[in-house]
Scaffold this motif. Structure first.
Motif, PDB file in Angstrom:
ATOM      1  N   LYS A  97      15.416   7.921  -7.741  1.00 52.17           N
ATOM      2  CA  LYS A  97      15.200   7.351  -9.070  1.00 52.17           C
ATOM      3  C   LYS A  97      15.822   5.972  -9.245  1.00 52.17           C
ATOM      4  O   LYS A  97      15.567   5.301 -10.250  1.00 52.17           O
ATOM      5  N   ASN A  98      16.665   5.573  -8.295  1.00 46.74           N
ATOM      6  CA  ASN A  98      17.236   4.226  -8.369  1.00 46.74           C
ATOM      7  C   ASN A  98      16.932   3.502  -7.065  1.00 46.74           C
ATOM      8  O   ASN A  98      16.261   4.028  -6.192  1.00 46.74           O
ATOM      9  N   GLY A  99      17.399   2.283  -6.954  1.00 45.35           N
ATOM     10  CA  GLY A  99      17.097   1.495  -5.762  1.00 45.35           C
ATOM     11  C   GLY A  99      16.006   0.473  -6.058  1.00 45.35           C
ATOM     12  O   GLY A  99      15.367   0.496  -7.106  1.00 45.35           O
ATOM     13  N   ILE A 100      15.799  -0.422  -5.093  1.00 46.06           N
ATOM     14  CA  ILE A 100      14.856  -1.524  -5.288  1.00 46.06           C
ATOM     15  C   ILE A 100      13.445  -1.026  -5.542  1.00 46.06           C
ATOM     16  O   ILE A 100      12.749  -1.497  -6.442  1.00 46.06           O
ATOM     17  N   SER A 101      13.003  -0.051  -4.757  1.00 45.84           N
ATOM     18  CA  SER A 101      11.631   0.427  -4.884  1.00 45.84           C
ATOM     19  C   SER A 101      11.387   1.054  -6.251  1.00 45.84           C
ATOM     20  O   SER A 101      10.389   0.759  -6.917  1.00 45.84           O
ATOM     21  N   ALA A 102      12.304   1.927  -6.691  1.00 40.98           N
ATOM     22  CA  ALA A 102      12.116   2.626  -7.954  1.00 40.98           C
ATOM     23  C   ALA A 102      12.214   1.679  -9.141  1.00 40.98           C
ATOM     24  O   ALA A 102      11.424   1.754 -10.085  1.00 40.98           O
TER      25      ALA A 102
ATOM     26  N   MET B 198       0.813  -1.207   0.000  1.00 34.35           N
ATOM     27  CA  MET B 198       0.000   0.000   0.000  1.00 34.35           C
ATOM     28  C   MET B 198       0.854   1.268   0.000  1.00 34.35           C
ATOM     29  O   MET B 198       0.562   2.223  -0.740  1.00 34.35           O
ATOM     30  N   ILE B 199       1.911   1.287   0.803  1.00 41.56           N
ATOM     31  CA  ILE B 199       2.794   2.458   0.833  1.00 41.56           C
ATOM     32  C   ILE B 199       3.453   2.657  -0.525  1.00 41.56           C
ATOM     33  O   ILE B 199       3.587   3.779  -1.025  1.00 41.56           O
ATOM     34  N   MET B 200       3.857   1.563  -1.146  1.00 36.01           N
ATOM     35  CA  MET B 200       4.495   1.639  -2.458  1.00 36.01           C
ATOM     36  C   MET B 200       3.536   2.179  -3.516  1.00 36.01           C
ATOM     37  O   MET B 200       3.947   2.849  -4.466  1.00 36.01           O
ATOM     38  N   ALA B 201       2.236   1.878  -3.341  1.00 37.75           N
ATOM     39  CA  ALA B 201       1.242   2.311  -4.320  1.00 37.75           C
ATOM     40  C   ALA B 201       0.849   3.774  -4.154  1.00 37.75           C
ATOM     41  O   ALA B 201       0.608   4.471  -5.149  1.00 37.75           O
ATOM     42  N   VAL B 202       0.786   4.248  -2.911  1.00 30.36           N
ATOM     43  CA  VAL B 202       0.258   5.603  -2.677  1.00 30.36           C
ATOM     44  C   VAL B 202       1.344   6.670  -2.629  1.00 30.36           C
ATOM     45  O   VAL B 202       1.042   7.862  -2.813  1.00 30.36           O
ATOM     46  N   LEU B 203       2.597   6.280  -2.371  1.00 30.62           N
ATOM     47  CA  LEU B 203       3.669   7.264  -2.309  1.00 30.62           C
ATOM     48  C   LEU B 203       4.616   7.100  -3.498  1.00 30.62           C
ATOM     49  O   LEU B 203       4.923   5.973  -3.886  1.00 30.62           O
ATOM     50  N   PRO B 204       5.100   8.200  -4.057  1.00 29.74           N
ATOM     51  CA  PRO B 204       6.075   8.091  -5.145  1.00 29.74           C
ATOM     52  C   PRO B 204       7.426   7.640  -4.614  1.00 29.74           C
ATOM     53  O   PRO B 204       7.701   7.735  -3.412  1.00 29.74           O
ATOM     54  N   ALA B 205       8.255   7.133  -5.504  1.00 31.08           N
ATOM     55  CA  ALA B 205       9.609   6.748  -5.109  1.00 31.08           C
ATOM     56  C   ALA B 205      10.408   8.004  -4.786  1.00 31.08           C
ATOM     57  O   ALA B 205      10.381   8.987  -5.538  1.00 31.08           O
TER      58      ALA B 205
ATOM     59  N   ARG C   6       6.864  10.727   3.596  1.00 29.12           N
ATOM     60  CA  ARG C   6       6.444  11.723   2.603  1.00 29.12           C
ATOM     61  C   ARG C   6       6.923  13.121   2.977  1.00 29.12           C
ATOM     62  O   ARG C   6       7.372  13.895   2.125  1.00 29.12           O
ATOM     63  N   ALA C   7       6.857  13.443   4.261  1.00 27.03           N
ATOM     64  CA  ALA C   7       7.244  14.779   4.713  1.00 27.03           C
ATOM     65  C   ALA C   7       8.756  14.976   4.713  1.00 27.03           C
ATOM     66  O   ALA C   7       9.246  16.065   4.398  1.00 27.03           O
ATOM     67  N   ARG C   8       9.526  13.928   5.045  1.00 30.86           N
ATOM     68  CA  ARG C   8      10.953  14.103   5.281  1.00 30.86           C
ATOM     69  C   ARG C   8      11.837  13.720   4.091  1.00 30.86           C
ATOM     70  O   ARG C   8      12.946  14.247   3.968  1.00 30.86           O
ATOM     71  N   ILE C   9      11.355  12.823   3.222  1.00 30.46           N
ATOM     72  CA  ILE C   9      12.168  12.482   2.048  1.00 30.46           C
ATOM     73  C   ILE C   9      11.374  12.553   0.743  1.00 30.46           C
ATOM     74  O   ILE C   9      11.895  12.257  -0.324  1.00 30.46           O
ATOM     75  N   GLY C  10      10.106  12.930   0.816  1.00 28.89           N
ATOM     76  CA  GLY C  10       9.318  13.130  -0.390  1.00 28.89           C
ATOM     77  C   GLY C  10       8.703  11.875  -0.978  1.00 28.89           C
ATOM     78  O   GLY C  10       8.191  11.906  -2.095  1.00 28.89           O
ATOM     79  N   GLY C  11       8.717  10.774  -0.251  1.00 31.16           N
ATOM     80  CA  GLY C  11       8.141   9.539  -0.783  1.00 31.16           C
ATOM     81  C   GLY C  11       8.681   8.320  -0.069  1.00 31.16           C
ATOM     82  O   GLY C  11       9.142   8.408   1.068  1.00 31.16           O
ATOM     83  N   GLN C  12       8.628   7.188  -0.766  1.00 28.81           N
ATOM     84  CA  GLN C  12       9.059   5.945  -0.151  1.00 28.81           C
ATOM     85  C   GLN C  12      10.295   5.375  -0.853  1.00 28.81           C
ATOM     86  O   GLN C  12      10.599   5.731  -1.988  1.00 28.81           O
ATOM     87  N   THR C  13      10.990   4.545  -0.123  1.00 30.85           N
ATOM     88  CA  THR C  13      12.138   3.796  -0.649  1.00 30.85           C
ATOM     89  C   THR C  13      11.995   2.344  -0.198  1.00 30.85           C
ATOM     90  O   THR C  13      11.122   2.015   0.607  1.00 30.85           O
ATOM     91  N   GLY C  14      12.877   1.491  -0.681  1.00 32.87           N
ATOM     92  CA  GLY C  14      12.872   0.110  -0.212  1.00 32.87           C
ATOM     93  C   GLY C  14      13.097   0.022   1.284  1.00 32.87           C
ATOM     94  O   GLY C  14      12.552  -0.867   1.953  1.00 32.87           O
ATOM     95  N   ASP C  15      13.883   0.947   1.825  1.00 32.63           N
ATOM     96  CA  ASP C  15      14.115   0.955   3.275  1.00 32.63           C
ATOM     97  C   ASP C  15      12.833   1.270   4.039  1.00 32.63           C
ATOM     98  O   ASP C  15      12.550   0.659   5.083  1.00 32.63           O
ATOM     99  N   ILE C  16      12.066   2.224   3.547  1.00 35.66           N
ATOM    100  CA  ILE C  16      10.793   2.568   4.190  1.00 35.66           C
ATOM    101  C   ILE C  16       9.858   1.370   4.170  1.00 35.66           C
ATOM    102  O   ILE C  16       9.189   1.072   5.168  1.00 35.66           O
TER     103      ILE C  16
END
Length: 249
Positions: free
Chosen positions: A169-174, A159-166, A222-232
């Motif tokens: 631009k690189n990394g597992i999530s992106a 759900m987090i991956m779907a609602v928040l942008p990466a 979202r507030a502190r890094i602008g989206g999600q990453t694989g770590d999040i």
């Protein structure tokens, strides 16, 4: 041999893709579907929890102390995932609390070294999971609880991956892409189906506990890094897993 129907092809692709993405369990050669496999992530959790539940059963046969059984089960789960989610939890804590701007936070999260925030988060969350699981083993309710926690804790990742942008631009999530909302919702439905099948309506508070720890994490990301990453995403799994076990205990 009966040919595989068109409706089955995505399933046969998504399942091994989900296991390849989230675990170290060997899979046969298959086309990788990336984030499209997010609906199956609770099934991956169920299998991982199943392996750990078998270990608990063996520990019970050997009359091992509950604390040793709990530690062994958690260690096995980490081995099956290659410590993927634990690493995400530590990096998330270091990044979100250790940087003064989004760029620096993302830089810290990418660093392979672990800092004080990451160490504390890893120790405290693992201790919470261990304490809850030890209590559940002592009461004889550990196996279904472990399966529930392992399955439902993978749904927030989708759900987090779907609602928040990466956030980068690189990394597992992106590189894995972004699952459709319908795909993430299917993961949630599947996780809830497994939860209520294993725990009945008495497991309802688990959903609230998972929301209470993962929604603030998503808002903070979202507030502190602008989206999600694989770590999040990994951090969300670890927090949801510990919260689910705590409620079930």
């Amino acid at each position: 041999m009966t040919p595989v129907g068109p409706a089955m092809k995505p399933i046969l692709s998504d399942l091994p893709s989900a296991f390849s993405l989230l675990t170290r369990i060997p899979m046969p050669a298959h086309p990788h579907s990336g984030a499209a496999s997010a609906w199956a992530w609770p099934l991956v959790g169920l299998v991982i929890g199943g392996f750990a539940a078998v270990l608990l059963w063996l520990g019970g046969l050997l009359s091992l102390p509950p604390g040793i059984q709990a530690a062994a089960a958690l260690a096995l789960m980490a081995m099956l995932t290659g410590g993927l989610h634990e690493d995400g939890l530590a990096d998330t804590a270091d990044g979100l609390f250790g940087g003064r701007d989004p760029e620096r936070r993302l830089e810290i999260m990418k660093d392979s070294h672990i800092g004080s925030f990451g160490t504390l988060a890893l120790v405290l969350v693992t201790l919470a999971s261990w304490s809850a699981l030890t209590s559940l083993i002592g009461s004889g309710r550990a196996m279904p609880a472990l399966l529930i926690a392992a399955a439902i804790s993978r749904a927030p990742m989708a759900m987090i991956m779907a609602v928040l942008p990466a956030a980068r631009k690189n990394g597992i999530s992106a590189t894995s892409g972004r699952p459709a909302i319908a795909t993430a919702l299917l993961a949630v439905v599947l996780a809830l189906t497994l939860t209520f099948s294993l725990g009945g309506l008495a497991a309802s508070p688990v959903l609230l506990a998972v929301l209470l720890v993962t929604v603030p994490l998503a808002l903070s990301a979202r507030a502190r890094i602008g989206g999600q990453t694989g770590d999040i995403l990994g951090a969300s799994q670890q927090l949801a897993f510990a919260a689910a076990l705590a409620v079930l205990a």
